[in-house]
Scaffold this motif. Structure first.
Motif, PDB file in Angstrom:
ATOM      1  N   PHE A   1      -6.910  -2.518  -2.984  1.00  0.00           N
ATOM      2  CA  PHE A   1      -6.229  -1.420  -2.559  1.00  0.00           C
ATOM      3  C   PHE A   1      -5.351  -0.666  -3.821  1.00  0.00           C
ATOM      4  O   PHE A   1      -4.960   0.601  -3.926  1.00  0.00           O
ATOM      5  CB  PHE A   1      -5.094  -1.867  -1.588  1.00  0.00           C
ATOM      6  CG  PHE A   1      -5.678  -2.549  -0.391  1.00  0.00           C
ATOM      7  CD1 PHE A   1      -6.967  -1.779   0.168  1.00  0.00           C
ATOM      8  CD2 PHE A   1      -5.052  -3.417   0.350  1.00  0.00           C
ATOM      9  CE1 PHE A   1      -7.502  -2.041   1.286  1.00  0.00           C
ATOM     10  CE2 PHE A   1      -5.804  -3.997   1.544  1.00  0.00           C
ATOM     11  CZ  PHE A   1      -6.858  -3.260   2.095  1.00  0.00           C
TER      12      PHE A   1
ATOM     13  N   VAL B   1      -2.387  -3.177   7.991  1.00  0.00           N
ATOM     14  CA  VAL B   1      -2.186  -2.201   6.948  1.00  0.00           C
ATOM     15  C   VAL B   1      -1.248  -1.042   7.479  1.00  0.00           C
ATOM     16  O   VAL B   1      -1.016   0.076   7.057  1.00  0.00           O
ATOM     17  CB  VAL B   1      -3.413  -1.659   6.522  1.00  0.00           C
ATOM     18  CG1 VAL B   1      -4.372  -2.540   5.763  1.00  0.00           C
ATOM     19  CG2 VAL B   1      -4.377  -0.835   7.607  1.00  0.00           C
TER      20      VAL B   1
ATOM     21  N   ILE C   1      -8.166   4.778  -0.715  1.00  0.00           N
ATOM     22  CA  ILE C   1      -7.589   3.684  -0.084  1.00  0.00           C
ATOM     23  C   ILE C   1      -7.960   3.939   1.591  1.00  0.00           C
ATOM     24  O   ILE C   1      -8.208   2.664   2.216  1.00  0.00           O
ATOM     25  CB  ILE C   1      -5.921   4.120   0.179  1.00  0.00           C
ATOM     26  CG1 ILE C   1      -5.225   3.873  -1.310  1.00  0.00           C
ATOM     27  CG2 ILE C   1      -5.569   2.863   0.863  1.00  0.00           C
ATOM     28  CD1 ILE C   1      -3.889   4.093  -1.246  1.00  0.00           C
TER      29      ILE C   1
ATOM     30  N   ALA D   1     -12.896  -4.758   1.216  1.00  0.00           N
ATOM     31  CA  ALA D   1     -12.221  -4.022   0.583  1.00  0.00           C
ATOM     32  C   ALA D   1     -12.724  -3.557  -0.781  1.00  0.00           C
ATOM     33  O   ALA D   1     -12.675  -2.483  -1.323  1.00  0.00           O
ATOM     34  CB  ALA D   1     -10.585  -4.492   0.448  1.00  0.00           C
TER      35      ALA D   1
ATOM     36  N   SER E   1     -11.398   2.016   1.167  1.00  0.00           N
ATOM     37  CA  SER E   1     -11.141   0.275   0.997  1.00  0.00           C
ATOM     38  C   SER E   1     -10.845  -0.257   2.515  1.00  0.00           C
ATOM     39  O   SER E   1     -11.523  -1.320   2.677  1.00  0.00           O
ATOM     40  CB  SER E   1     -10.144   0.262   0.042  1.00  0.00           C
ATOM     41  OG  SER E   1     -10.021  -0.991  -0.016  1.00  0.00           O
ATOM     42  N   ILE E   2     -10.024   0.367   3.240  1.00  0.00           N
ATOM     43  CA  ILE E   2      -9.395  -0.183   4.439  1.00  0.00           C
ATOM     44  C   ILE E   2     -10.623  -0.353   5.451  1.00  0.00           C
ATOM     45  O   ILE E   2     -10.958  -1.345   6.166  1.00  0.00           O
ATOM     46  CB  ILE E   2      -8.351   0.326   4.866  1.00  0.00           C
ATOM     47  CG1 ILE E   2      -7.131   0.376   4.085  1.00  0.00           C
ATOM     48  CG2 ILE E   2      -8.140   0.063   6.619  1.00  0.00           C
ATOM     49  CD1 ILE E   2      -6.045   1.357   4.447  1.00  0.00           C
TER      50      ILE E   2
ATOM     51  N   ILE F   1       0.936  -1.194   0.140  1.00  0.00           N
ATOM     52  CA  ILE F   1       0.035  -0.013  -0.212  1.00  0.00           C
ATOM     53  C   ILE F   1       0.976   1.197   0.015  1.00  0.00           C
ATOM     54  O   ILE F   1       1.791   1.369   0.847  1.00  0.00           O
ATOM     55  CB  ILE F   1      -1.031   0.048   1.249  1.00  0.00           C
ATOM     56  CG1 ILE F   1      -1.939  -1.123   1.193  1.00  0.00           C
ATOM     57  CG2 ILE F   1      -1.862   1.315   1.325  1.00  0.00           C
ATOM     58  CD1 ILE F   1      -2.629  -1.430   2.460  1.00  0.00           C
TER      59      ILE F   1
END
Length: 482
Positions: A337, A443, A414, A387, A417-418, A258
């Motif tokens: 991601f 992450v 991002i 995600a 998504s997390i 990431i």
């Protein structure tokens, strides 16, 4: 004279009790360190076995930069999945043929005192690692947890520890197995505490069991008697030691590739967290119902022997066009991601349709594997699906209709998504704190994102519980009218 003579035996008695307590703590701490080292070594061996199976099946090893085995001949996908499920079906058929005493003992049964046979447990663990390495859509976290629980149980029997101590050691070891694989000691500790009896909480519900005295006194008594409180320090030690050993031997790098991203708390991203948490809570609840049903109605005996290779064949054929559905879900999570790293990709409707299709296929493939009798976890499949849904919801809010009233320029794709990954995992596993910590450790989430993830996880858990209660009430009302 008499008073001084009476105080000396009392002082000796107090000193003896303190010394005995210190010896017990030292023995417990030593056991936690030794078991942590053994669990870390076991998780490392299982990881190397996974890499060996992946190299044999696909010619390369999964890593943060290489999470999908693409551009391979179609027959490698089909043969790897079909052969793996055929061998697993035959082995599980033989392992499950004898039911009394059972050859396969689950982790909750081991915590309760059921003996885990060495040979069959190791075979069961290796089968799970083997099918994941061959590309079957199932999580791999159960295998190291079962191996760790068996090691702790054997340690307890060798040193003749008490039943309560054995429960604590086995529960702590099961969490340490997860921590060693995913390098997430805090999530492993929470998982360890969750394995112990839920009736022995931290004392907040002492008023339900009224004793002589006030509620505060009863709460303090329940806290001191709680197995979870006794387990907490030793579970932390065991989880951190196992994680350190695995990181040292495997030269751990980031689990996901990431890029650096900024996350600033604003009202826009708070709205995102609530919406993503609600949607992923609903999807996760449906996924959890499917998991429960498939595990309850899983095929056994000759039916499993016949249909499990069919499941491998179906996944292998689907992987020819969609290789991201293979494995435990790391590949699909990395794809989500990566897409969210480029906002213009997240606004592409075609890519969003593909992500939605992959997320649905991932859930269906996992349920298919469980339904046909395979064993394994669902953590990474849930994370990858969440995600994808996070990126999809970001794309929906990026449309022109929402842009007029909702400025998302300060929102990172991002981050969304997390947040989706943590929310769906919390709902599918019904473990919000564990899901929050696990995704955060995977992450390396910054503090601002931690707060947003916690908000989304709470919303997801509330939505899941509300839907569950509504369905239960509705079913009860229908049966009552009949």
């Amino acid at each position: 004279m008499n008073s001084s003579a009476e105080t000396k035996p009392e002082a000796r008695c107090k000193f003896g009790r303190l010394l005995s307590f210190a010896i017990r703590v030292a023995r417990f701490a030593a056991a936690s360190i030794v078991l942590g080292i053994l669990i870390g070594l076991g998780a490392t061996v299982l990881t190397f076995i996974l890499y060996a199976v992946q190299y044999l099946a696909f010619g390369s090893i999964e890593s943060a930069k290489n999470t999908v085995f693409s551009s391979l001949p179609w027959y490698r996908y089909v043969l790897s999945c079909t052969i793996a499920m055929t061998v697993a079906a035959l082995a599980w058929y033989l392992l499950r043929k004898r039911e009394s005493p059972p050859r396969i003992v689950t982790i909750p049964q081991a915590v309760s005192g059921s003996k885990m046979p060495i040979f069959s447990t190791i075979a069961h663990v290796l089968l799970q690692i083997g099918i994941v390495g061959s590309g079957i859509s199932i999580g791999r976290e159960v295998a190291p947890r079962e191996l760790a629980a068996m090691i702790a149980q054997r340690y307890s029997r060798i040193f003749h520890v008490s039943a309560k101590t054995q429960r604590i050691l086995v529960a702590s070891a099961a969490g340490a197995g997860l921590a060693a694989v995913y390098h997430a000691p805090l999530a492993g500790t929470v998982l360890s505490l969750g394995l112990l009896s839920k009736t022995q909480g931290f004392g907040f519900y002492a008023w339900l069991n009224r004793e002589n005295g006030s509620v505060i006194v009863n709460s303090l008594k329940n806290i001191t008697r709680s197995e979870r409180l006794h387990c907490l320090p030793f579970a932390l030690v065991m989880n951190y030691v196992a994680t350190f050993v695995a990181e040292f031997l495997l030269h751990h790098s980031r689990y996901y590739n990431i890029p650096q991203f900024s996350c600033v708390i604003s009202w826009q991203i708070c709205v995102f967290a609530v919406v993503v948490g609600a949607v992923c809570g609903l999807v996760g609840y449906v996924f959890r119902l499917g998991i429960i049903w498939c595990r309850t109605h899983a095929l056994r005996g000759l039916q499993m022997l016949c249909f499990m290779p069919v499941a491998g064949l179906v996944i292998g054929i689907a992987a020819c066009w969609f290789p991201h559905i293979m494995g435990n879900g790391r590949s699909l999570s990395q794809l989500a991601f990566s897409v969210s790293s480029f906002p213009y990709l997240a606004e592409n409707s075609r890519i969003m349709i593909i992500l939605l299709l992959l997320a649905m296929m991932k859930m269906l493939a996992t349920l298919l594997v469980l339904r046909y009798g395979a064993s394994g976890g669902v953590l990474q499949p849930s994370i990858s699906t969440g995600a994808c849904f996070g990126v999809i919801l970001y794309a929906i809010f990026s449309t022109s209709g929402f842009l007029q009233v909702f400025d998302i320029s300060q929102v990172s794709a991002i981050s969304v998504s997390i947040i989706g990954a943590a929310s769906l995992l919390a709902s599918s596993r019904k473990a919000p704190i564990m899901a929050w910590l696990l995704v955060a450790e995977l992450v390396n989430a910054p503090f601002a994102l931690l707060c947003l993830m916690l908000l989304a996880v709470i919303v997801s858990n509330c939505v899941s519980n509300c839907v569950e209660r509504f369905i239960s009430y509705f079913c009860f009302a229908v049966t009552r009218t009949r």
